[in-house]
Design a protein around this motif. Structure first.
Motif, PDB file in Angstrom:
ATOM      1  N   ARG A 125       0.834  -1.205   0.000  1.00 15.53           N
ATOM      2  CA  ARG A 125       0.000   0.000   0.000  1.00 15.53           C
ATOM      3  C   ARG A 125       0.867   1.252   0.000  1.00 15.53           C
ATOM      4  N   ASP A 126       2.012   1.184   0.663  1.00 14.79           N
ATOM      5  CA  ASP A 126       2.880   2.355   0.796  1.00 14.79           C
ATOM      6  C   ASP A 126       3.976   2.402  -0.258  1.00 14.79           C
ATOM      7  N   THR A 127       4.490   1.252  -0.653  1.00  9.83           N
ATOM      8  CA  THR A 127       5.603   1.234  -1.611  1.00  9.83           C
ATOM      9  C   THR A 127       5.114   1.268  -3.049  1.00  9.83           C
ATOM     10  N   GLY A 128       3.922   0.733  -3.301  1.00  8.44           N
ATOM     11  CA  GLY A 128       3.385   0.702  -4.652  1.00  8.44           C
ATOM     12  C   GLY A 128       2.812   2.046  -5.070  1.00  8.44           C
ATOM     13  N   PHE A 143       4.665   8.292  -5.187  1.00 11.41           N
ATOM     14  CA  PHE A 143       4.818   9.240  -4.082  1.00 11.41           C
ATOM     15  C   PHE A 143       6.202   9.164  -3.439  1.00 11.41           C
ATOM     16  N   HIS A 144       7.162   8.533  -4.100  1.00 10.74           N
ATOM     17  CA  HIS A 144       8.567   8.538  -3.659  1.00 10.74           C
ATOM     18  C   HIS A 144       8.739   7.989  -2.248  1.00 10.74           C
ATOM     19  N   PHE A 145       8.345   6.746  -2.070  1.00 16.67           N
ATOM     20  CA  PHE A 145       8.457   6.118  -0.760  1.00 16.67           C
ATOM     21  C   PHE A 145       9.872   6.257  -0.207  1.00 16.67           C
ATOM     22  N   ASN A 146       9.979   6.774   1.023  1.00 15.33           N
ATOM     23  CA  ASN A 146      11.306   7.007   1.628  1.00 15.33           C
ATOM     24  C   ASN A 146      11.441   6.370   3.008  1.00 15.33           C
ATOM     25  N   GLY A 147      10.807   5.194   3.168  1.00 13.83           N
ATOM     26  CA  GLY A 147      10.938   4.489   4.441  1.00 13.83           C
ATOM     27  C   GLY A 147      10.239   5.191   5.579  1.00 13.83           C
ATOM     28  N   TRP A 148       9.017   5.719   5.287  1.00 10.50           N
ATOM     29  CA  TRP A 148       8.221   6.433   6.308  1.00 10.50           C
ATOM     30  C   TRP A 148       9.030   7.546   6.970  1.00 10.50           C
ATOM     31  N   ALA A 179       4.646  10.774   0.119  1.00  7.17           N
ATOM     32  CA  ALA A 179       3.523  10.264   0.903  1.00  7.17           C
ATOM     33  C   ALA A 179       3.488   8.752   0.740  1.00  7.17           C
ATOM     34  N   GLU A 180       2.527   8.126   1.390  1.00  6.91           N
ATOM     35  CA  GLU A 180       2.296   6.695   1.244  1.00  6.91           C
ATOM     36  C   GLU A 180       0.807   6.458   1.007  1.00  6.91           C
ATOM     37  N   GLY A 181       0.508   5.365   0.306  1.00  2.41           N
ATOM     38  CA  GLY A 181      -0.886   5.077  -0.009  1.00  2.41           C
ATOM     39  C   GLY A 181      -1.762   4.914   1.209  1.00  2.41           C
ATOM     40  N   GLY A 182      -1.183   4.412   2.314  1.00  2.00           N
ATOM     41  CA  GLY A 182      -1.961   4.242   3.532  1.00  2.00           C
ATOM     42  C   GLY A 182      -2.365   5.540   4.197  1.00  2.00           C
ATOM     43  N   TYR A 240       1.027   7.577  11.960  1.00  2.00           N
ATOM     44  CA  TYR A 240      -0.425   7.390  12.022  1.00  2.00           C
ATOM     45  C   TYR A 240      -1.115   7.576  10.670  1.00  2.00           C
ATOM     46  N   HIS A 241      -1.088   6.537   9.887  1.00  2.00           N
ATOM     47  CA  HIS A 241      -1.811   6.537   8.625  1.00  2.00           C
ATOM     48  C   HIS A 241      -3.313   6.513   8.852  1.00  2.00           C
ATOM     49  N   VAL A 242      -4.018   7.151   7.947  1.00  2.00           N
ATOM     50  CA  VAL A 242      -5.465   7.263   8.088  1.00  2.00           C
ATOM     51  C   VAL A 242      -6.160   5.917   7.896  1.00  2.00           C
ATOM     52  N   ASP A 243      -5.532   4.958   7.200  1.00  2.92           N
ATOM     53  CA  ASP A 243      -6.219   3.688   6.955  1.00  2.92           C
ATOM     54  C   ASP A 243      -6.318   2.817   8.202  1.00  2.92           C
ATOM     55  N   SER A 244      -5.725   3.262   9.300  1.00  6.44           N
ATOM     56  CA  SER A 244      -5.930   2.605  10.588  1.00  6.44           C
ATOM     57  C   SER A 244      -6.799   3.456  11.509  1.00  6.44           C
TER      58      SER A 244
END
Length: 376
Positions: A125-128, A143-148, A179-182, A240-244
């Motif tokens: 969800r975050d890397t894709g 969104f250029h995932f950078n390891g949170w 950003a991340e998808g989550g 704290y991602h919104v998907d949780s």
């Protein structure tokens, strides 16, 4: 929320300067067109609701050399269960390290397509890429995932979005922010839910104001109304991602993950209270007052030995065509209640509950482990 020591946090390897490799897919500008002329948003891209029919779901196989260490095989078992469950309803494509692709095929069976792509972990969800629909068809936002925010090094995962888009033959949108998808939840009609803690944060978007980030998200996702929750910084790896926290059901209805009623006050309960207050005073992009449906979390006393970072959150579910794939945690009463609430929220969909305690050990859930590609 109920959390146990987050393996992603405990095994972090320090800040990562993660740069995506050179082009796999065609690139579409992330902002306005080349002439600088701003297109009306309804003629540009938009992120549809996750309940829209899917082309497929993408997942990733956590490699044996990942941060999971001695737990890797157990976590692979959870991923196998999720992949097999989704594959009953729609195609699943699983990315796996070339040296582990055959093992993943044997585990997941012929119903799951495995492709050899180097990955660091399972959090697709975050890397894709985040898929959107444009005037000329589907696109994928990188969104250029950078390891949170540099909490872990993910040099292989930084290239996953490009690999997925190359496989799907979908043009890449080069996002002007991290950003991340989550961290994104949409209703498909212009409303976007996000937390400030994961986006307005110097570990991802240094020096960027909330207003600047909001405008970029509106352009990228076709949102016309952004609802911001305060969130929680630095207490879990995602900030704290919104998907949780909050998920859209039918139009104008939000499922909100509610901590146990007798839980001692902490940052998670304050975040829930703040989010509820925001939703109670908000309208969606169409001007409708938002209805809140609480989705109570399990009772920690019913879960046995669980640590501080265990993600006991039913809201972190994923959709498949005709189904909702959601967790169960062992609190039988809470598990049944959560399934009933989700079934009522998405009538006509089969609710499938899976035990994912090993994935939950890492502070994530089923939604975190999947990324859907919507049909155009």
């Amino acid at each position: 929320m109920i959390r146990r020591p987050n393996r992603r946090t405990l095994l972090r390897t320090g800040a990562a300067a993660v740069l995506a490799g050179a082009g796999l897919s065609a690139c579409v500008p992330g902002g306005d067109n080349a002439s600088g002329e701003r297109k009306p948003r309804d003629q540009r891209r938009r992120m549809p609701a996750e309940t829209r029919e899917h082309v497929r779901t993408f997942m990733a196989w956590p490699p044996l050399d990942s941060v999971w260490g001695k737990w890797a095989k157990d976590v692979q078992g959870d991923i196998t269960g999720i992949a097999r469950a989704i594959a009953e309803f729609e195609p699943v494509v699983l990315l796996a390290a070339p040296t582990e692709a055959e093992a993943a095929r044997r585990a997941c069976g012929s119903g799951v397509e495995v492709i050899p792509v180097p990955v660091d972990d399972l959090w697709m969800r975050d890397t894709g890429p985040t898929f959107v629909l444009g005037a000329n068809g589907p696109q994928g936002v990188d969104f250029h995932f950078n390891g949170w925010g540099g909490k872990q090094e993910h040099t292989r995962d930084a290239r996953v979005a490009r690999a997925v888009l190359d496989f799907a033959d979908v043009p890449r949108v080069d996002a002007p922010l991290t950003a991340e998808g989550g961290s994104l939840e949409v209703d498909g009609h212009g409303t976007l839910l996000v937390t400030e803690s994961s986006l307005v944060n110097d570990n991802r978007n240094p020096g960027r104001s909330r207003d600047e980030i909001e405008e970029a998200l509106k352009d990228l996702l076709g949102a016309t109304k952004v609802i911001w929750f305060k969130g929680v910084r630095g207490k879990d790896i995602t900030d704290y991602h919104v998907d949780s926290l909050a998920r859209f059901a039918e139009d104008g209805v939000v499922l909100l993950s509610r901590p146990p009623k007798d839980a001692a006050p902490d940052v998670w309960i304050r975040a829930y209270d703040q989010a509820r207050g925001v939703l109670e005073s908000s309208t969606d992009a169409r001007g409708r007052k938002i209805e809140i449906v609480d989705l109570p979390e399990p009772d920690p006393a019913e879960l046995g030995s669980r640590g501080h970072d265990f993600l006991g959150c039913y809201a972190n579910f994923s959709f498949a065509d005709g189904a909702v794939i959601m967790p169960r945690f062992g609190d039988r009463k809470a598990d049944r209640n959560a399934a009933a609430i989700v079934r009522a929220a998405y009538p006509g969909r089969k609710v499938v509950q899976l035990e994912i305690n090993d994935v939950a050990e890492g502070g994530g859930g089923i939604h975190c482990a999947t990324q859907h590609q919507p049909k155009a």
